[in-house]
Enzyme design. Sequence first.
Site, PDB file in Angstrom:
ATOM      1  N   LYS A 195       0.854  -1.206   0.000  1.00  9.15           N
ATOM      2  CA  LYS A 195       0.000   0.000   0.000  1.00  9.15           C
ATOM      3  C   LYS A 195       0.880   1.244   0.000  1.00  9.15           C
ATOM      4  O   LYS A 195       2.036   1.229   0.427  1.00  9.15           O
ATOM      5  CB  LYS A 195      -0.933   0.038   1.216  1.00  9.15           C
ATOM      6  CG  LYS A 195      -0.241   0.062   2.604  1.00  9.15           C
ATOM      7  CD  LYS A 195       0.179   1.427   3.110  1.00  9.15           C
ATOM      8  CE  LYS A 195       0.862   1.357   4.471  1.00  9.15           C
ATOM      9  NZ  LYS A 195       1.670   2.552   4.783  1.00  9.15           N
TER      10      LYS A 195
ATOM     11  N   ASP B 213      -2.438  -1.929   9.917  1.00  6.44           N
ATOM     12  CA  ASP B 213      -2.511  -1.934   8.454  1.00  6.44           C
ATOM     13  C   ASP B 213      -2.944  -3.292   7.889  1.00  6.44           C
ATOM     14  O   ASP B 213      -3.098  -3.434   6.676  1.00  6.44           O
ATOM     15  CB  ASP B 213      -1.140  -1.582   7.848  1.00  6.44           C
ATOM     16  CG  ASP B 213      -0.767  -0.120   8.078  1.00  6.44           C
ATOM     17  OD1 ASP B 213      -1.630   0.665   8.530  1.00  6.44           O
ATOM     18  OD2 ASP B 213       0.397   0.222   7.806  1.00  6.44           O
TER      19      ASP B 213
END
Length: 321
Positions: A8, A159
């Site tokens: 990401k 995350d």
Amino acid sequence: MTVRVPAKVNLQLSVGPRRDDGYHDLVNVFHAVSLFDEVTAWDAPRQDTAGPGVTASGEAGSVDGSPDGSVSVAVEGESAARVPLDGGNLAVKAAVALAARAGRRPDVRLRIRKSIPVAGGMAGGSADAAAALVACDALWGLGSPREELMEIAAELGSDVPFALFGGTAVGTGRGEKLTRVPVAGRFHWVFALAEGGLSTAEVYGECDRLREATGEQVGWPSASDDLMAALAIGDAKALGAVLSNDLQPAALLLCRPLARTLAAGREHGALGALVSGSGPTCAFLAESEDHATTLATALEAAGVCRTAVTASGPVPGAEIV
Ligand code: C5P
């Protein structure tokens, strides 16, 4: 069972005040990009995992996952030598947590093929944890509902849920509460990988120290309307202009050469340039796929990074291949 999982980049990382539990409330706009790790899980009866596993790459280790079960893990690829092979490995923690939830032994052999930089601010460890959850769930035939995997993911790290979720999403809370963001088209990126990594906890700590030193008062963060509009219409130029990361000043203090890396990207026409998450990877938004390739070559030639890779987003989260 093999699962592919993306890295990401944060399009907006707005860090609110420090909470009593040490975490920060965030507005974290996550964007999954086509830089993938692969995690493979095999059944491994107890006797097979009693000793340290050894693979051709030589990057291997074995840990006790529970009193009566064991997980072994081998890591290959990008910076594999810097990935922990003990109980600190997030993929191992994921297998152990899923097995505990299912009331079974976590007897499993994991192999992680890394392309996502280690401690690079691209959630590589979190991605491996998400992939291990999906791989072990399928291997063990658990069929866990998505919400249950998301819950375990949130316990593993802030995350990890996004690595399951994929696409583009706003994360609130610690970053684990996700809402999907509509995106038109595809964006092209260059990631400049640095020598070594940065500790996420240290970067947040430095951000707190900086704010204290300058007396900066931080309010409750919110998602940028301009960012959402740029994503909704697929306008790369507008997106490049509004990329933001509150952790960037702290990452630049802890890793001073990154300022030159960002400057070099801007000089070569990047529409936007920022530190990815807690760094030290730098992210550059390009005009097109071709521009991304030229930009990556220019960054490497300028000697401002260890290596530069191209990727595009958004892409789906962890998926069985
Ligand atoms: O959740 P995760 O283990 O990935 O977080 C790593 C570290 O990053 C935490 O220990 C904390 O210091 C910092 N962090 C934070 N606020 C968040 C997410 C992470 O302070 N929302």
